[in-house]
Design a protein around this motif. Sequence first.
Motif, PDB file in Angstrom:
ATOM      1  N   SER A  35       0.730  -1.163   0.047  1.00  0.00           N
ATOM      2  CA  SER A  35       0.124  -0.022  -0.083  1.00  0.00           C
ATOM      3  C   SER A  35       0.610   1.316   0.084  1.00  0.00           C
ATOM      4  CB  SER A  35      -0.890  -0.054   1.111  1.00  0.00           C
ATOM      5  OG  SER A  35      -0.003   0.139   2.416  1.00  0.00           O
ATOM      6  N   VAL A  36       0.140   2.123  -0.278  1.00  0.00           N
ATOM      7  CA  VAL A  36       0.854   3.655  -0.348  1.00  0.00           C
ATOM      8  C   VAL A  36       1.585   3.965   1.075  1.00  0.00           C
ATOM      9  CG1 VAL A  36       0.555   6.021  -0.165  1.00  0.00           C
ATOM     10  CG2 VAL A  36      -0.502   4.793  -1.805  1.00  0.00           C
ATOM     11  N   TYR A  85       8.746  -3.036  -4.984  1.00  0.00           N
ATOM     12  CA  TYR A  85       8.381  -2.749  -6.248  1.00  0.00           C
ATOM     13  C   TYR A  85       6.926  -3.014  -6.565  1.00  0.00           C
ATOM     14  CZ  TYR A  85       8.285  -3.957 -11.402  1.00  0.00           C
ATOM     15  OH  TYR A  85       7.950  -4.068 -12.544  1.00  0.00           O
ATOM     16  N   LYS A  86       6.194  -2.013  -6.776  1.00  0.00           N
ATOM     17  CA  LYS A  86       4.554  -1.800  -7.336  1.00  0.00           C
ATOM     18  C   LYS A  86       4.299  -1.323  -5.847  1.00  0.00           C
ATOM     19  CE  LYS A  86       4.600  -4.776 -11.393  1.00  0.00           C
ATOM     20  NZ  LYS A  86       4.334  -5.993 -12.027  1.00  0.00           N
ATOM     21  N   ILE A  87       3.232  -0.347  -6.105  1.00  0.00           N
ATOM     22  CA  ILE A  87       2.490  -0.003  -5.089  1.00  0.00           C
ATOM     23  C   ILE A  87       1.020  -0.100  -5.469  1.00  0.00           C
ATOM     24  CG2 ILE A  87       2.161   1.841  -3.511  1.00  0.00           C
ATOM     25  CD1 ILE A  87       4.969   2.892  -4.152  1.00  0.00           C
ATOM     26  N   LYS A  88       0.061  -0.306  -4.554  1.00  0.00           N
ATOM     27  CA  LYS A  88      -1.297  -0.263  -4.931  1.00  0.00           C
ATOM     28  C   LYS A  88      -1.828   1.206  -5.167  1.00  0.00           C
ATOM     29  CE  LYS A  88      -2.075  -3.345  -1.568  1.00  0.00           C
ATOM     30  NZ  LYS A  88      -2.925  -3.733  -0.514  1.00  0.00           N
ATOM     31  N   GLN A  89      -1.453   1.851  -6.268  1.00  0.00           N
ATOM     32  CA  GLN A  89      -1.726   3.222  -6.742  1.00  0.00           C
ATOM     33  C   GLN A  89      -1.713   3.710  -7.984  1.00  0.00           C
ATOM     34  OE1 GLN A  89       1.566   5.610  -5.378  1.00  0.00           O
ATOM     35  NE2 GLN A  89       2.906   4.678  -6.966  1.00  0.00           N
ATOM     36  N   ASP A 122      -9.398  -1.015  -5.037  1.00  0.00           N
ATOM     37  CA  ASP A 122      -8.210  -1.579  -4.903  1.00  0.00           C
ATOM     38  C   ASP A 122      -6.846  -0.762  -4.880  1.00  0.00           C
ATOM     39  OD1 ASP A 122      -9.839  -3.757  -4.687  1.00  0.00           O
ATOM     40  OD2 ASP A 122      -9.193  -4.466  -6.908  1.00  0.00           O
ATOM     41  N   LEU A 123      -7.197   0.529  -5.286  1.00  0.00           N
ATOM     42  CA  LEU A 123      -5.692   1.465  -5.402  1.00  0.00           C
ATOM     43  C   LEU A 123      -6.067   2.672  -4.822  1.00  0.00           C
ATOM     44  CD1 LEU A 123      -5.191   0.910  -9.209  1.00  0.00           C
ATOM     45  CD2 LEU A 123      -4.141  -0.323  -7.499  1.00  0.00           C
ATOM     46  N   THR A 124      -5.150   3.333  -4.318  1.00  0.00           N
ATOM     47  CA  THR A 124      -5.239   4.560  -4.001  1.00  0.00           C
ATOM     48  C   THR A 124      -4.819   5.458  -5.213  1.00  0.00           C
ATOM     49  OG1 THR A 124      -4.041   4.380  -1.706  1.00  0.00           O
ATOM     50  CG2 THR A 124      -3.616   6.726  -2.669  1.00  0.00           C
ATOM     51  N   PHE A 125      -5.768   6.336  -5.280  1.00  0.00           N
ATOM     52  CA  PHE A 125      -5.754   7.302  -6.591  1.00  0.00           C
ATOM     53  C   PHE A 125      -5.066   8.731  -6.235  1.00  0.00           C
ATOM     54  CE2 PHE A 125      -8.740   6.247 -10.230  1.00  0.00           C
ATOM     55  CZ  PHE A 125      -8.534   4.772  -9.877  1.00  0.00           C
ATOM     56  N   PHE A 126      -3.972   9.172  -6.866  1.00  0.00           N
ATOM     57  CA  PHE A 126      -3.384  10.661  -6.527  1.00  0.00           C
ATOM     58  C   PHE A 126      -4.050  11.434  -7.926  1.00  0.00           C
ATOM     59  CE2 PHE A 126      -0.579   8.191  -4.143  1.00  0.00           C
ATOM     60  CZ  PHE A 126      -0.522   8.702  -3.084  1.00  0.00           C
ATOM     61  N   LEU A 127      -5.041  12.514  -7.663  1.00  0.00           N
ATOM     62  CA  LEU A 127      -5.665  13.003  -8.741  1.00  0.00           C
ATOM     63  C   LEU A 127      -5.079  14.369  -8.904  1.00  0.00           C
ATOM     64  CD1 LEU A 127      -9.318  11.929  -7.968  1.00  0.00           C
ATOM     65  CD2 LEU A 127      -7.596  10.965  -9.522  1.00  0.00           C
ATOM     66  N   LYS A 128      -4.938  14.993  -9.969  1.00  0.00           N
ATOM     67  CA  LYS A 128      -4.406  16.259 -10.248  1.00  0.00           C
ATOM     68  C   LYS A 128      -5.695  17.219  -9.875  1.00  0.00           C
ATOM     69  CE  LYS A 128      -2.647  13.645 -13.127  1.00  0.00           C
ATOM     70  NZ  LYS A 128      -2.592  12.979 -14.451  1.00  0.00           N
ATOM     71  N   ILE A 129      -5.365  18.217  -8.904  1.00  0.00           N
ATOM     72  CA  ILE A 129      -6.422  19.138  -8.709  1.00  0.00           C
ATOM     73  C   ILE A 129      -6.126  20.472  -8.866  1.00  0.00           C
ATOM     74  CG2 ILE A 129      -7.601  17.372  -7.022  1.00  0.00           C
ATOM     75  CD1 ILE A 129      -5.810  19.418  -4.821  1.00  0.00           C
ATOM     76  N   LYS A 130      -7.190  21.326  -8.745  1.00  0.00           N
ATOM     77  CA  LYS A 130      -6.998  22.839  -8.382  1.00  0.00           C
ATOM     78  C   LYS A 130      -7.723  23.225  -7.196  1.00  0.00           C
ATOM     79  CE  LYS A 130      -6.035  27.289 -10.249  1.00  0.00           C
ATOM     80  NZ  LYS A 130      -5.213  27.604  -9.266  1.00  0.00           N
ATOM     81  N   THR A 131      -7.095  23.802  -6.210  1.00  0.00           N
ATOM     82  CA  THR A 131      -7.744  24.159  -5.212  1.00  0.00           C
ATOM     83  C   THR A 131      -8.339  25.511  -5.346  1.00  0.00           C
ATOM     84  OG1 THR A 131      -5.510  25.202  -4.156  1.00  0.00           O
ATOM     85  CG2 THR A 131      -6.280  22.941  -3.645  1.00  0.00           C
ATOM     86  N   ALA A 176      -4.908  15.437  -4.861  1.00  0.00           N
ATOM     87  CA  ALA A 176      -5.706  14.822  -3.805  1.00  0.00           C
ATOM     88  C   ALA A 176      -5.502  13.423  -3.850  1.00  0.00           C
ATOM     89  CB  ALA A 176      -7.083  15.237  -4.077  1.00  0.00           C
ATOM     90  N   GLU A 177      -5.239  12.890  -2.584  1.00  0.00           N
ATOM     91  CA  GLU A 177      -5.278  11.427  -2.273  1.00  0.00           C
ATOM     92  C   GLU A 177      -6.681  10.789  -1.732  1.00  0.00           C
ATOM     93  OE1 GLU A 177      -2.639  10.696   0.946  1.00  0.00           O
ATOM     94  OE2 GLU A 177      -2.754   8.269   0.360  1.00  0.00           O
ATOM     95  N   ILE A 178      -6.984   9.921  -2.637  1.00  0.00           N
ATOM     96  CA  ILE A 178      -8.296   9.228  -2.408  1.00  0.00           C
ATOM     97  C   ILE A 178      -7.857   7.874  -2.002  1.00  0.00           C
ATOM     98  CG2 ILE A 178     -10.573   8.542  -3.185  1.00  0.00           C
ATOM     99  CD1 ILE A 178     -10.021  11.574  -3.895  1.00  0.00           C
ATOM    100  N   PRO A 179      -8.064   7.168  -1.040  1.00  0.00           N
ATOM    101  CA  PRO A 179      -7.341   6.083  -0.324  1.00  0.00           C
ATOM    102  C   PRO A 179      -7.985   4.808  -1.053  1.00  0.00           C
ATOM    103  CG  PRO A 179      -8.189   7.335   1.366  1.00  0.00           C
ATOM    104  CD  PRO A 179      -8.812   7.946   0.023  1.00  0.00           C
ATOM    105  N   GLU A 180      -7.223   3.737  -0.919  1.00  0.00           N
ATOM    106  CA  GLU A 180      -7.559   2.211  -1.308  1.00  0.00           C
ATOM    107  C   GLU A 180      -8.890   1.972  -0.179  1.00  0.00           C
ATOM    108  OE1 GLU A 180      -3.837   0.149  -0.207  1.00  0.00           O
ATOM    109  OE2 GLU A 180      -5.200  -1.712  -0.277  1.00  0.00           O
ATOM    110  N   GLY A 181      -9.736   1.346  -0.600  1.00  0.00           N
ATOM    111  CA  GLY A 181     -10.673   0.903   0.078  1.00  0.00           C
ATOM    112  C   GLY A 181     -12.083   1.626  -0.243  1.00  0.00           C
TER     113      GLY A 181
END
Length: 391
Positions: free
Chosen positions: A3-4, A267-271, A336-345, A371-376
């Motif tokens: 995981s991350v 090696y390899k991350i759930k992201q 199944d994955l954490t997403f890292f999304l490009k954002i504008k605040t 923005a980090e949207i977690p696994e689960g």
Amino acid sequence: MISVSQAKAILQKNIPPRKSKLVPLEKAIGLICGVDIHSPMHVPSFDNSAMDGYAIAWEARKTRWVLEGEIAAGAKDIPILSTGKAIRIFTGAPMPDGADTVIQQEWIAVEGSTLSLQSGEIIKGMHVRKEGTQTKSGDIIMKAGTAITPGGIGLLASVGIQHVSVIAPPSVGIIITGNEIKEVGQPLEHGEIYNANGPLLTTYLQQEGIEAIECIRVEDNPDMVRQAINKALTIHDLILLSGGISVGDYDFVKEGLEQAGVQELFYKIKQKPGKPLYAGIKDEQMIFALPGNPASVITCFNQYVKPSIRQWMGKNPGWEPTLWLPLNSPMKKNPDLTFFLKIKTHPEEVEILQGQESFNLIAFSTADGFAEIPEGVEAMEKGEKVGVYLW
Ligand SMILES: Nc1nc2c(c(=O)[nH]1)N[C@H]1C(S)=C(S)[C@@H](COP(=O)(O)OP(=O)(O)OC[C@H]3O[C@@H](n4cnc5c(N)ncnc54)[C@H](O)[C@@H]3O)O[C@H]1N2
Ligand code: MOO
């Protein structure tokens, strides 16, 4: 796959030991002070006036003086004050022997060589900056671990310090792999693309205060990749590879690292993006192989490489989000994955930008963070708060 948070915990435990180095004062900006710094002198180093006015010896109820002489800032021949007299003095000028007080000129009327007090109450010692009142010779003026700011550089310069011991930034070797990569300025043939990862990694490193950066390109050839890794390991503290770390027939980075004796940390991350990220260590060196898609490189750099460098350099690493803000639209994702999304605040919310694919860089024209949207998590509603990492 880990995981991350597991990947970050592994990195935090494996940051190589810090080294220190002596740098000229003007090169110390943004770096971390490596040792306690003692002042080599008193500050002020001589009693001096804090006002433009008149130096006198304080006497109760005295309101008239005879003026004789003057002392400008930087004056070398300093007259001695005679009893009952006053000496014209300017801000920063050395106090004459015999004087203990300065009256600002606004309180005084001058007639010929006679001074008379017009207003104000004279307090003994006023407007005199006494030797050593800021700092005594030998005092600690900056503690080890302090981030050196322009103000701090002013402080060190004010006591005559020319060089400062800092935590040394790592020297970095960047290896860009890929037969299809051309440098900006060269014509592109069909099937070729411009090298985005080299310039973006170089400039990210510069932003971290790293100057020792070497960026080379190698073809997708196992011998060339291995040789480039071996050479970089003889020179650099930190090695960043771009591309060639996935499972394709032309991905030779992982085997090159193994042959060079690099010990794999993970090696390899759930992201997403950046799943096939590799991290390793060898002796006191750290190695990251970043998945070649440019948005994956940017994500992996910001989430793993940058905090590792900052921890290595004694700075606040920023492993966790710095801000929590509500989404301005709903979103769905693979749980199944954490997403890292490009954002504008925006002042009160976060906008998820268009173009989230790993090859797509368009969001970076306006993005100010991830923005980090977690696994689960499978879906989020508008208004739900997400963790934000600003650049
Ligand atoms: N069968 C599978 N294929 C892929 C998987 C997988 O799990 N199974 N993972 C995909 C993911 S996710 C990623 S990310 C990429 C990572 O691939 P590599 O690290 O081997 O990178 P390359 O194949 O060399 O390049 C990927 C992509 O990025 C472009 N690229 C490479 N270098 C640069 C550069 N310096 N500047 C701009 N663009 C660059 C390259 O042309 C490719 O389009 O693997 C997937 N495949
Ligand atoms: O994980 Mo890759 O970086 O999505 O394309």
